[in-house]
Design a protein around this motif. Sequence first.
Motif, mmCIF file in Angstrom:
data_model
loop_
_atom_site.group_PDB
_atom_site.id
_atom_site.type_symbol
_atom_site.label_atom_id
_atom_site.label_comp_id
_atom_site.label_asym_id
_atom_site.label_seq_id
_atom_site.Cartn_x
_atom_site.Cartn_y
_atom_site.Cartn_z
ATOM 1 N N VAL A 341 0.962 -1.106 -0.104
ATOM 2 C CA VAL A 341 -0.204 0.183 0.055
ATOM 3 C C VAL A 341 1.772 1.126 -0.072
ATOM 4 O O VAL A 341 0.443 2.545 -0.811
ATOM 5 C CB VAL A 341 -1.389 -0.458 1.010
ATOM 6 C CG1 VAL A 341 -1.614 1.438 1.513
ATOM 7 C CG2 VAL A 341 -2.232 -1.540 1.367
ATOM 8 N N ARG A 342 1.936 0.894 0.882
ATOM 9 C CA ARG A 342 2.966 2.551 0.758
ATOM 10 C C ARG A 342 3.795 2.829 -0.289
ATOM 11 O O ARG A 342 3.582 4.158 -0.793
ATOM 12 C CB ARG A 342 3.995 1.820 1.894
ATOM 13 C CG ARG A 342 4.825 3.192 2.650
ATOM 14 C CD ARG A 342 5.112 3.312 3.265
ATOM 15 N NE ARG A 342 5.070 2.746 4.674
ATOM 16 C CZ ARG A 342 5.585 1.626 5.477
ATOM 17 N NH1 ARG A 342 6.810 0.669 5.335
ATOM 18 N NH2 ARG A 342 5.090 1.358 6.178
ATOM 19 N N THR A 343 3.799 1.901 -1.016
ATOM 20 C CA THR A 343 4.533 2.216 -2.393
ATOM 21 C C THR A 343 3.582 2.970 -3.466
ATOM 22 O O THR A 343 3.710 4.334 -3.843
ATOM 23 C CB THR A 343 5.243 1.153 -3.672
ATOM 24 O OG1 THR A 343 5.571 0.102 -2.446
ATOM 25 C CG2 THR A 343 5.610 1.205 -4.664
ATOM 26 N N PRO A 344 3.147 2.532 -3.841
ATOM 27 C CA PRO A 344 1.479 3.989 -4.436
ATOM 28 C C PRO A 344 1.345 4.854 -3.873
ATOM 29 O O PRO A 344 1.224 5.987 -4.685
ATOM 30 C CB PRO A 344 0.399 2.417 -4.792
ATOM 31 C CG PRO A 344 -0.118 1.158 -4.035
ATOM 32 C CD PRO A 344 1.528 1.283 -3.460
ATOM 33 N N LEU A 345 0.752 4.629 -2.820
ATOM 34 C CA LEU A 345 0.502 5.607 -1.522
ATOM 35 C C LEU A 345 1.789 6.906 -1.497
ATOM 36 O O LEU A 345 1.813 8.273 -1.221
ATOM 37 C CB LEU A 345 0.182 5.651 -0.232
ATOM 38 C CG LEU A 345 -0.511 6.560 0.323
ATOM 39 C CD1 LEU A 345 -1.847 6.282 -0.221
ATOM 40 C CD2 LEU A 345 -0.976 5.798 2.078
ATOM 41 N N ASN A 346 2.491 6.543 -1.570
ATOM 42 C CA ASN A 346 3.764 7.350 -1.853
ATOM 43 C C ASN A 346 4.264 7.754 -2.963
ATOM 44 O O ASN A 346 4.657 9.559 -3.012
ATOM 45 C CB ASN A 346 4.978 6.213 -0.998
ATOM 46 C CG ASN A 346 5.676 6.156 -0.139
ATOM 47 O OD1 ASN A 346 4.983 6.919 0.718
ATOM 48 N ND2 ASN A 346 6.280 5.213 0.236
ATOM 49 N N ALA A 347 3.614 7.412 -4.175
ATOM 50 C CA ALA A 347 3.957 7.997 -5.169
ATOM 51 C C ALA A 347 3.072 9.190 -5.738
ATOM 52 O O ALA A 347 3.236 10.276 -5.983
ATOM 53 C CB ALA A 347 3.883 6.616 -6.364
ATOM 54 N N ILE A 348 2.000 8.397 -5.025
ATOM 55 C CA ILE A 348 1.067 9.901 -5.327
ATOM 56 C C ILE A 348 1.518 10.979 -4.502
ATOM 57 O O ILE A 348 1.227 11.771 -4.639
ATOM 58 C CB ILE A 348 -0.643 9.071 -4.485
ATOM 59 C CG1 ILE A 348 -0.950 7.693 -5.546
ATOM 60 C CG2 ILE A 348 -1.726 10.241 -4.535
ATOM 61 C CD1 ILE A 348 -2.380 6.767 -4.919
ATOM 62 N N VAL A 349 1.418 10.633 -3.202
ATOM 63 C CA VAL A 349 2.116 12.015 -1.966
ATOM 64 C C VAL A 349 2.763 12.692 -2.860
ATOM 65 O O VAL A 349 3.303 13.389 -3.075
ATOM 66 C CB VAL A 349 2.015 11.231 -0.596
ATOM 67 C CG1 VAL A 349 3.099 12.841 0.086
ATOM 68 C CG2 VAL A 349 0.861 10.428 0.091
ATOM 69 N N TYR A 367 3.265 13.685 -13.956
ATOM 70 C CA TYR A 367 2.933 13.688 -13.043
ATOM 71 C C TYR A 367 1.315 12.752 -12.911
ATOM 72 O O TYR A 367 0.724 12.270 -11.894
ATOM 73 C CB TYR A 367 3.079 14.407 -12.147
ATOM 74 C CG TYR A 367 4.868 14.481 -11.777
ATOM 75 C CD1 TYR A 367 6.472 14.320 -12.138
ATOM 76 C CD2 TYR A 367 5.302 16.133 -11.301
ATOM 77 C CE1 TYR A 367 7.098 14.435 -12.315
ATOM 78 C CE2 TYR A 367 6.368 16.628 -11.092
ATOM 79 C CZ TYR A 367 7.318 15.102 -11.990
ATOM 80 O OH TYR A 367 8.790 15.895 -11.390
ATOM 81 N N ALA A 368 0.549 14.098 -13.256
ATOM 82 C CA ALA A 368 -0.537 13.365 -12.814
ATOM 83 C C ALA A 368 -1.214 12.014 -13.442
ATOM 84 O O ALA A 368 -2.198 11.294 -12.510
ATOM 85 C CB ALA A 368 -2.085 14.276 -13.668
ATOM 86 N N GLU A 369 -0.730 11.818 -14.782
ATOM 87 C CA GLU A 369 -0.707 10.280 -15.216
ATOM 88 C C GLU A 369 -1.004 9.165 -14.557
ATOM 89 O O GLU A 369 -0.320 8.142 -13.893
ATOM 90 C CB GLU A 369 0.200 10.252 -16.514
ATOM 91 C CG GLU A 369 -1.188 9.491 -17.721
ATOM 92 C CD GLU A 369 -0.667 9.172 -18.709
ATOM 93 O OE1 GLU A 369 0.711 8.300 -19.051
ATOM 94 O OE2 GLU A 369 -0.216 10.792 -19.254
ATOM 95 N N LEU A 370 0.022 9.774 -13.298
ATOM 96 C CA LEU A 370 1.695 8.087 -12.701
ATOM 97 C C LEU A 370 0.457 8.789 -11.155
ATOM 98 O O LEU A 370 0.204 7.002 -10.874
ATOM 99 C CB LEU A 370 3.163 8.651 -12.054
ATOM 100 C CG LEU A 370 3.941 8.777 -13.179
ATOM 101 C CD1 LEU A 370 5.145 9.635 -12.853
ATOM 102 C CD2 LEU A 370 4.010 7.546 -13.072
ATOM 103 N N ILE A 371 0.183 9.855 -11.299
ATOM 104 C CA ILE A 371 -0.587 9.678 -9.433
ATOM 105 C C ILE A 371 -1.941 8.626 -9.928
ATOM 106 O O ILE A 371 -2.496 8.228 -9.426
ATOM 107 C CB ILE A 371 -1.242 11.104 -9.344
ATOM 108 C CG1 ILE A 371 -0.024 11.967 -8.705
ATOM 109 C CG2 ILE A 371 -2.336 11.329 -8.517
ATOM 110 C CD1 ILE A 371 -0.919 13.931 -8.666
ATOM 111 N N THR A 372 -2.560 9.112 -11.553
ATOM 112 C CA THR A 372 -4.131 8.952 -11.108
ATOM 113 C C THR A 372 -4.191 7.089 -12.123
ATOM 114 O O THR A 372 -4.143 6.188 -10.688
ATOM 115 C CB THR A 372 -3.979 8.265 -13.100
ATOM 116 O OG1 THR A 372 -4.161 10.254 -13.445
ATOM 117 C CG2 THR A 372 -5.617 7.938 -12.782
#
Length: 551
Positions: A341-349, A367-372
Amino acid sequence: MKGLFCKIKSLGIGKDYAVSLSLFFGGCFFFLFGNLSSAGAKTPIEKIRAVGDLNYPPYSFIDKNGKICGYNVDIAKAVFKEAELDYTLDLTHWQNCLRQFDTREADVIIRIGYSNNRLDEYAYSFASILVYYDFVLPDSSLIKTSKELQGKRIAVVKDYISEEYMQLHYLTEKVVLVADYKEGLAVLRRGEVDALICDRKTVEYYRRLHQTDKADLRAIPSNLPPFECAIATHLDQTELLAKLDAAYFRLKDKGVLDEIYNRWFGEFYYARQYQLLVYLFAFVAFICLVVFVFLFFLRRNIRIATKQLRDSQASLLQEKEKAVRADRLKSQFLANMSHEVRTPLNAIVGFSQLLVQEECAEVKEEYAELITTNTQLLLAIFGDILDLSKIESGVIDFASQHFDFALLFQSLEQTFQQGMKKEGVELLAIHPYETCVICADQQRLSQVITNLVMNAIKFTPQGRVEMGYRVKDQGIYGYVKDTGIGIQEASVEKLFDRFYKVDQFSQGTGLGLSICKAIMDSCHGEIGVESTYGDGSLFWFFYPCELETVS
Ligand code: ADP
C-alpha cells in the motif's frame, strides 16, 4: 433287667455308659435266654404286629406320597425281615401306640426311649440309637441359652421321655403338654410357648424342610442327658426279642445298619456340608465375577478416557499450530500490505507535491498520469484484499444457479476480444459444446477465468492465448494456455501466494491468483499451473458442479 441297670449305676459309672452297658448286658441276657427258651420250644411266633410313632420325623412318619417311612421304619423292616418274621407295621399317634401296646394289640414298638419307669413294661432290644434333646425357639426369640429358659413356657410331647425329664430336671419351667411335635411346633409358632423340647435330628429335619421357605426356627442345645431308643417287645416275648437281637447283630455285621443310618443322617449331614461349600464357592465366584466386571469396565472407561484425552490433545495441538500459522500469516499479510500500500501511496503523495511545484505543462501531465495510475493500483489492491478476505472468511456465500456455461464462455470471449489492445497477440477460444447447462456460481467462475486470461494476455508479449473448457468428472475443467514468457520452476510453487509477483515491477497487485485459489478451495475445486520458462504457461482449474444438459 431293671436290677442290672441299677447295679451298673451304683458302680459309679456315668449315666450314659450305664444305659449303654445295661442295654448290652440286657440284650446278651435276653439273647442267651431266648436261645435257651427256644430250645425249650415255647409258643412259636406266627405273626407280629409292630407299631410306631406317626409324627416323629425323620425316624417314623408319613412321606408326601402317603407311605410310611423313616430311619426306625427302615431299621424295623430290615430287622423283621432278617429275623424272618411275618409282620405288619403301622404308624399311629404316640399315645395310641402306647395304648395298643398296653392292650397287646401290638407286639412291638419300633422305637421307644429307655427310662427306668418303663422297664416294668418293655423289653428293649439292641436295635437302638442315642438321642439328644434341643430346645427349639422361634428365630426371632431373644433367648440365647438354655439357662434363660428357666421359668418360661416349654412345650413337651405327652408321654415322651422329655416329659419325664422335665419333671426330673426342670421343675421351674411351665410345661405345656402337646400331642406330638407337629402340635408342639404349631403352638410355638403361635407364640403360646417360648420353646419346644425336641429331638435334635427332628429339629434338623424341620429346619431342612423350611430351608426352601424360611428358617423360622432356631435350636439351642439343652443340658438334658441323651438317652437311648430301641425296638421294644413285651416282657414275656423273650423268643421274639432274642430273634430281633440276633437279626440286629447279623445286620450290623453285614453293614446294613450303617447303610440305613447313612441314608437318613449321613447323607444329610454331608449334603449340608457340601451345600455350605457350594454356597461358599458360589459366593467367592460371584465376588470374583463382580470384581472382574468392575475391572473390565474400569479398564474400558480408562481406555476410552485416555483416547479422548489423546484426541483432544492432538486437536488442541492442531488448533495451536493453526493459530500460530494464522498469526504468522496475519503478521506477514500486514507487513506485505503496508509495503504494497505504501508504494503507490508514496507515489501519489510524492507526485502530488511535485505537481504543485512544477510549472512545465508536459511534466505536470506526466505527474498527473502517474498519480492516476497509482491511485488505480491502490484501489485495485484494496479491492482485491477485500475480495480475498471475504472469500477466505466465508462471508460471501456461493450462490449456485442454473445457467448455460457455453453462453457465459462465449460472452467472456467477446469481452476479452473487445478489450484486446495488444498487437501481435491473438486470443483463441475453444467452444466444445453448443449448450452446457450447469448449476454453479456464475460470478466466481467468471472471476477465475477473467483473472487467468488477463494474466495470460499481460505476460504474452507476442503469440497466442487460448482459452477452453470441457466437462470432466462431474465438473468443468477450464484452461488458459499462452505462448508468453513462462515461469521459472522455482517460482511456480509460490504463484498462488498473496502478493507474489515473479517480477516485482510488473503491473498488478499479486493477489489475482490467490483469489482464484481461494475460490477453488471454497467450492472444493482445484487449480494448477504447468509452465516452461520462455515458452509459455498453462493455467487450469477444475470446478465441481451439477451438470444438466451438455450437447
Ligand atoms: P497480478 O494480479 O499482479 O497479476 P497474480 O496473482 O495474478 O498477480 O499473478 C502473480 C504473478 O504470477 C504475476 O505477477 C506474474 O509474475 C505471474 N504470472 C501470472 N500469470 C502468468 C502467466 N500467464 N505467464 C507468466 N507469468 C504469470
